[in-house]
Design a protein around this motif. Structure first.
Motif, mmCIF file in Angstrom:
data_model
loop_
_atom_site.group_PDB
_atom_site.id
_atom_site.type_symbol
_atom_site.label_atom_id
_atom_site.label_comp_id
_atom_site.label_asym_id
_atom_site.label_seq_id
_atom_site.Cartn_x
_atom_site.Cartn_y
_atom_site.Cartn_z
ATOM 1 N N ASN A 192 0.859 -1.187 0.000
ATOM 2 C CA ASN A 192 0.000 0.000 0.000
ATOM 3 C C ASN A 192 0.893 1.234 0.000
ATOM 4 O O ASN A 192 1.242 1.761 1.051
ATOM 5 N N ALA A 193 1.276 1.680 -1.185
ATOM 6 C CA ALA A 193 2.187 2.821 -1.304
ATOM 7 C C ALA A 193 1.651 3.812 -2.317
ATOM 8 O O ALA A 193 1.098 3.424 -3.351
ATOM 9 N N ASP A 194 1.791 5.104 -2.014
ATOM 10 C CA ASP A 194 1.432 6.115 -2.998
ATOM 11 C C ASP A 194 2.620 6.345 -3.931
ATOM 12 O O ASP A 194 3.695 5.751 -3.756
ATOM 13 N N VAL A 195 2.437 7.183 -4.936
ATOM 14 C CA VAL A 195 3.491 7.396 -5.932
ATOM 15 C C VAL A 195 4.755 7.951 -5.282
ATOM 16 O O VAL A 195 5.881 7.538 -5.613
ATOM 17 N N GLU A 196 4.582 8.876 -4.353
ATOM 18 C CA GLU A 196 5.738 9.495 -3.709
ATOM 19 C C GLU A 196 6.571 8.455 -2.946
ATOM 20 O O GLU A 196 7.800 8.477 -2.972
#
Length: 281
Positions: A192-196
Motif C-alpha cells: 500500500n504505497a502512494d506514488v511518492e
C-alpha cells in the motif's frame, strides 16, 4: 532581473540553479511552524504532499511554487522580475492565461517567516524543448536534429533543420506516469504505497523497475516515431530529468544519442539566453 522558471510536473527549476520537487500541501499553521510559505492568508508546506495530476499548467495553483522559486533564486535586494516560463510544446495556448494572472503585478508573501515583495514586470513563454536548442553550439544547431525533452508528465519533441524549427509537439506521458505504473504493480502484490513512496523505494533500491522503464520507453518512442517522418535521419539529443532516469533503455533503443549539457537545467538556461537576446541583459 531576468529569471527563467520551469514549472515542471516533477521538479521546479530556475536559471539560478534552484531545483525542488513540484509539490506542496496546504496546512494549518501551528505555533512553532517556521518552514511554511504564507500567501493570501494560506499556509503551504513545500515539497510535501502529492504530485498534481493536472496536465494544463494554467489550471494548477502554481503560484506557491512560482513564488517560492523566485524567492530562492533572488537576492534580498532584487524586487522586480522579468519572467520567462517554459510551456509544453502543444499547450502554448495557456500563455495568455498565465500572463494575465501575473504580468505587471506585485506579490507580497512570506517564506519561512521572512517577508517577500516582488513585482513581475513582464512575462514571456517558450515551448519546452525549443528552449534547450539555444544552449547547443552554433555548428550543432545548423544540423538536422531532434530534441526529446523528457519530463514528469510529458515528452516535448522538437525537430530542427538548418537552424529552423520544423516540427514540435507534446507526447503525453512522463516519469510520474511511469512511477504510477510501478505503483500499481507494487500494490497488486499486497502493498500500500502512494506514488511518492514508490519513488523513494525505487531510489533506495527496494523496487527494481528496469523492466517497466524499458517497456515505457519503447512505447513512448514508438508513438513519437509515428509522428516524425524519417525519424532515423535526425541527430538525437535528449534532455530533461527523465532522460537521466531512462539512460539505459534510451541507448538500447536509439543507439547513439547525445545529452544536452546540464540536462536538468537546459530549458531554463536556454530561456534565459532567449530573453537576454530579446530584452537585453
Amino acid at each position: 532581473m531576468i529569471l527563467a522558471v520551469d514549472l515542471g510536473n516533477y521538479n521546479i527549476k530556475t536559471s539560478e540553479g534552484v531545483i525542488f520537487e513540484s509539490r506542496y500541501k496546504e496546512v494549518v499553521k501551528e505555533d512553532f511552524d517556521t518552514d511554511l510559505v504564507e500567501l493570501d492568508n494560506k499556509f503551504y508546506r513545500m515539497e510535501s504532499g502529492d504530485f498534481e495530476n493536472e496536465f494544463n499548467k494554467a489550471k494548477k495553483n502554481y503560484l506557491p511554487n512560482l513564488l517560492y522559486a523566485i524567492s530562492k533564486s533572488c537576492s534580498k535586494d532584487v524586487e522586480e522580475i522579468d519572467l520567462v516560463l517554459g510551456i509544453p510544446a502543444s499547450n502554448l495556448g495557456i500563455s495568455e492565461d498565465i500572463k494575465s494572472e501575473v504580468e505587471g503585478k506585485n506579490f507580497s508573501f512570506k517564506v519561512f517567516g521572512e517577508n517577500k515583495l516582488f513585482k513581475i514586470n513582464k512575462v514571456a513563454t517558450v515551448a519546452e524543448g525549443l528552449s534547450s536548442f539555444y544552449t547547443l553550439k552554433k555548428d550543432e544547431r545548423a544540423k538536422d536534429i531532434l530534441i526529446l525533452d523528457i519530463g514528469g508528465r510529458t515528452i516535448n519533441v522538437c525537430a530542427f533543420s538548418k537552424g529552423k524549427n520544423i516540427l514540435k509537439f507534446t507526447q503525453p506521458g512522463g516519469m510520474i506516469d511511469l512511477y504510477s505504473r510501478v505503483q500499481e504493480s507494487y500494490n497488486n502484490k499486497g502493498n500500500n504505497a502512494d506514488v511518492e513512496e514508490v519513488i523513494r523505494l525505487i531510489d533506495n533500491g527496494t523496487i527494481n523497475c528496469e523492466e517497466d522503464k524499458n517497456k515505457f520507453t519503447k512505447e513512448q518512442l514508438n508513438a513519437i516515431k509515428l509522428r516524425i517522418p524519417n525519424f532515423n535521419t535526425y541527430k538525437i539529443w535528449v534532455t530533461g530529468g527523465g532522460s537521466l532516469e531512462l539512460q539505459e533503455p534510451l541507448r538500447e533503443i536509439l543507439g547513439n544519442i547525445n545529452y544536452i549539457p546540464n540536462s536538468l537545467f537546459s530549458n531554463v538556461n536556454g530561456n534565459k539566453l532567449i530573453a537576454e537576446a530579446k530584452w537585453g541583459k
